[in-house]
Every structure is written in C-alpha cells, then in structure tokens.
Scaffold this motif. Sequence first.
Motif, PDB file in Angstrom:
ATOM      1  N   GLY A 347       0.795  -1.228   0.000  1.00  0.00           N
ATOM      2  CA  GLY A 347       0.000   0.000   0.000  1.00  0.00           C
ATOM      3  C   GLY A 347       0.822   1.270   0.000  1.00  0.00           C
ATOM      4  O   GLY A 347       0.261   2.368   0.105  1.00  0.00           O
ATOM      5  N   VAL A 348       2.141   1.158  -0.139  1.00  0.00           N
ATOM      6  CA  VAL A 348       3.009   2.332  -0.051  1.00  0.00           C
ATOM      7  C   VAL A 348       2.756   3.305  -1.197  1.00  0.00           C
ATOM      8  O   VAL A 348       2.676   4.524  -1.003  1.00  0.00           O
ATOM      9  CB  VAL A 348       4.485   1.904  -0.024  1.00  0.00           C
ATOM     10  CG1 VAL A 348       5.404   3.093  -0.261  1.00  0.00           C
ATOM     11  CG2 VAL A 348       4.810   1.254   1.312  1.00  0.00           C
ATOM     12  N   ASP A 350       0.067   3.847  -2.973  1.00  0.00           N
ATOM     13  CA  ASP A 350      -1.185   4.579  -2.769  1.00  0.00           C
ATOM     14  C   ASP A 350      -0.996   5.687  -1.745  1.00  0.00           C
ATOM     15  O   ASP A 350      -1.511   6.803  -1.914  1.00  0.00           O
ATOM     16  CB  ASP A 350      -2.284   3.622  -2.297  1.00  0.00           C
ATOM     17  CG  ASP A 350      -2.713   2.648  -3.383  1.00  0.00           C
ATOM     18  OD1 ASP A 350      -2.473   2.953  -4.570  1.00  0.00           O
ATOM     19  OD2 ASP A 350      -3.259   1.581  -3.049  1.00  0.00           O
ATOM     20  N   GLY A 351      -0.239   5.392  -0.688  1.00  0.00           N
ATOM     21  CA  GLY A 351       0.018   6.408   0.326  1.00  0.00           C
ATOM     22  C   GLY A 351       0.817   7.582  -0.215  1.00  0.00           C
ATOM     23  O   GLY A 351       0.535   8.748   0.098  1.00  0.00           O
ATOM     24  N   LEU A 352       1.820   7.299  -1.031  1.00  0.00           N
ATOM     25  CA  LEU A 352       2.631   8.365  -1.624  1.00  0.00           C
ATOM     26  C   LEU A 352       1.806   9.231  -2.572  1.00  0.00           C
ATOM     27  O   LEU A 352       1.938  10.458  -2.592  1.00  0.00           O
ATOM     28  CB  LEU A 352       3.825   7.760  -2.357  1.00  0.00           C
ATOM     29  CG  LEU A 352       4.910   7.112  -1.478  1.00  0.00           C
ATOM     30  CD1 LEU A 352       5.951   6.432  -2.353  1.00  0.00           C
ATOM     31  CD2 LEU A 352       5.562   8.144  -0.575  1.00  0.00           C
ATOM     32  N   THR A 354      -1.407   9.723  -2.466  1.00  0.00           N
ATOM     33  CA  THR A 354      -2.320  10.531  -1.657  1.00  0.00           C
ATOM     34  C   THR A 354      -1.598  11.725  -1.052  1.00  0.00           C
ATOM     35  O   THR A 354      -2.112  12.862  -1.062  1.00  0.00           O
ATOM     36  CB  THR A 354      -2.935   9.673  -0.536  1.00  0.00           C
ATOM     37  OG1 THR A 354      -3.669   8.598  -1.116  1.00  0.00           O
ATOM     38  CG2 THR A 354      -3.860  10.503   0.336  1.00  0.00           C
ATOM     39  N   ARG A 355      -0.400  11.506  -0.558  1.00  0.00           N
ATOM     40  CA  ARG A 355       0.363  12.600   0.041  1.00  0.00           C
ATOM     41  C   ARG A 355       0.751  13.643  -0.999  1.00  0.00           C
ATOM     42  O   ARG A 355       0.678  14.847  -0.735  1.00  0.00           O
ATOM     43  CB  ARG A 355       1.609  12.040   0.720  1.00  0.00           C
ATOM     44  CG  ARG A 355       2.440  13.106   1.403  1.00  0.00           C
ATOM     45  CD  ARG A 355       3.577  12.521   2.191  1.00  0.00           C
ATOM     46  NE  ARG A 355       4.382  13.564   2.796  1.00  0.00           N
ATOM     47  CZ  ARG A 355       5.466  13.331   3.522  1.00  0.00           C
ATOM     48  NH1 ARG A 355       5.846  12.078   3.747  1.00  0.00           N
ATOM     49  NH2 ARG A 355       6.145  14.331   4.042  1.00  0.00           N
TER      50      ARG A 355
END
Length: 416
Positions: A347-348, A350-352, A354-355
Amino acid sequence: MSRRRGGASGRNGRAGDGARSAVQMHREWLELVDAEGPFLSVPVMTELYPQGMPALDRGPKEALHRAKPVFDAAWDAWDQAQDKGPALQKYRRARDTWVRIILTEVIGWGPHYAAAADRPVFAETYRVRSDGIHTVTVAPTGALIRDTGDATTVGALVLVVDPAASLRELCDDGWAAGPIDRMGAMLRATGSTCSIGLVTDGRWWALVSAPRGGATASGVVDAQTWVEEPATRNAFIALLGVKRLLRGAEKDRLPQLFADSVLAAEEVTEALGTQVRRAVELVVSAISQSITDTVRHGRPDPLPDDTHRVYEAVVTVMMRVVFLLFAEERGLLPTQELYRIGYGLAGVLDGLETRARDEGEESMDGTYFVWHRLLATSNAVYHGAIWGTCACPPTAAPCSTPSVSAFWAPPIPMAR
C-alpha cells in the motif's frame, strides 16, 4: 499463432468496474487451486468470463447435493477404517458412483462420457508403461468422446485412482510417477490427440494440461469444499464442460486457454523487465543529479568510485521491490496487521500518491520513510524477525542480502 488475450477487460475491449471486479473474482478462486506449472491465468479467465464464473444450474447443483453426503460418508469410513482392505473395496464402489455422477450429471458430459472398458482400441492408444525391470502399465479409466461419422474426438482423458494424500505423490506400485505425472504421460502417448486430462480419487480432482512439446500444468481442488467454496467448484465445472472441450470455438477451448495463459505470463515477464529497466534508469539519473548538487555545495561524494557498483546496487533495489511485492501478493510474508502497517509495501504507492495530491510533490523531497521501510523489510525477510505473535522466518533471498549494497545504508540490527 494463438490469439493474444487482453488484460482486465471484457470482449468489448472496455475495462470498467465489472471487469475489475471479475479480475478479483478470478484471482480469488485461482488462489484456492493447488497449481503447478503454467496454469490458467487471471487475464485469460477475465477475458473469457468478464462477469466471473457462471453459477451452477439448478439441476447439476441438486445432483451434487444428493450425491455428496453418500460419498463423504464413504471417504470417512475408509479414512477411519483399521483394516483398509475391505474398506477400500467399499470405497471404490462409492467413489465410482460419485465420479460418474459428477462427470455425467454435474459437469454435464452425459452420453459423451465413455468408459475405457467399452473402448478397448481407445484404451490401448493411451496406455503407457514404466521403464525398469518391473513394468507398470496404466491406461485411462474413461474419456470425454464425441463420435461424428468416421471421426472420433477426444476432449479429455479421465484417470480414477485409489485414495491418496496427494495426486502428486508417488504411488506404491514401483513406478516413480504420481497420478498427475501418469496422466501427463498418457496425454503425450504416441497416438494421442488430446492434451487435457482429469485425475481424481473421489475427493481430490486435478485438471491437467500436457500439450506435446509444452510444459505440464495441473491444478488440484478438494471436492469436500465444493459446498462451502462454490466459486472454485463453479470454475472447475465450467472449464470441464463439453463447450470448453468439444463444442466451443477453438480459441475458447481449454487447450487454447492454457496456451494463451503461457503467452500472458511471457508478456507479463517481458513488461516487468521493461518497467524495471526504466525504473533503474530513472533512479540512476536522480542519483547523478543529487550527487552533482552535493559536490557543488562542498560536501563529499558518498558513492564509491566504481560506478558499476552504483548501477548494480540500483538493480538490486529494484529487484528487491519486485520480490517483496510478489511475496506479499502471494501471501508468502506475514499477513498480520502489525506487519502490514510497519513493514508491508503493497500500500506504499497509494500512500505516496495521496500525500503528493494533498501536500504537493515538493513536500516529498525531504522524506525518506519509504526507503527506510524497504531497508527494514529487506532485513526482516533476510534475517527473520519476531514482533510479538507476528513472525517472519528468515529466507536468505539473494536480492535482500544487506551486504549487496552496503554503502546505501549501514546494516540494521534485527530484534528477535
């Protein structure tokens, strides 16, 4: 040349919510199959069945539910019997009745199923023998056959065997080949015109593909789960139907689906190689720019003089990411929430993203948490680690060896 099938799209070429949901549905039932070799792939299944596998019709479902309790009782009686001899004879009778019901009524072969005892010429064509002093002979139990005038088409061979812990294990008759391997030998017999086989002991059912000149593929399912896990059952029955073996268009028959799955796997491998190569080029370019800025501001160059080591390290990192993502996808790494939150990489991205969307890409220039997560995860996978009830056994995978690119960061002490 076989027709290449698309990815997660239907036959109309459009990928939407239905196609994406079909990808997940096909992936879920395929994960429940004990597969070896180039088995059926998600992209091929998604194109053929863009809405997922069809449900079992009422008639076949009722036949299955009527027959299953009788067979389950026979299996349990044999499994618990102290004297296996008499119990085996009773089991064989129940098994043969059960297998015929599954083939003729549930799968729907009907009159197209022929016992080998009624077709001596057919049985002799596919008979195979072991090498060695004590010859073991094996022939099909039956087959899906269609007679049209003077021509006979064999859609699939059937081999029924005695109860086994696994259809891949060696038998005790002196031939160093299990039931699945024996089916592969029959499918490649000199006069064979068939590449699809079905092996069963009543409980375990194996779909086998053994094209001449190609690799053998097999997938095993457990009939005891056919009520609780209908998706796998439905897929198994649909793929072994007369339409997929005798009547459908050649491009949609099971032998071609296996061939297309091999092509799909080759395409994925080729695309992955291209993506990794491009990623390496981007990282090397970014490192070069960063080092230029570092030297310009009077700081020492942290990289080794041998530039080949830099390139080698970047390739190692890229392959490490591929390895870890694949292992997570296949459930080969811990699945607990603790691992997912602290070490998981799936999920990294997707997190990046989003950020970057919420804070802007400039805010990410000064953060390194993903890099340190990759280092920590690689160390955990290589050395092994335990966090409470969450354990990651050591694998010593070459691409996660900390010493391969030690100049990137010092080794991380591992807590046990």
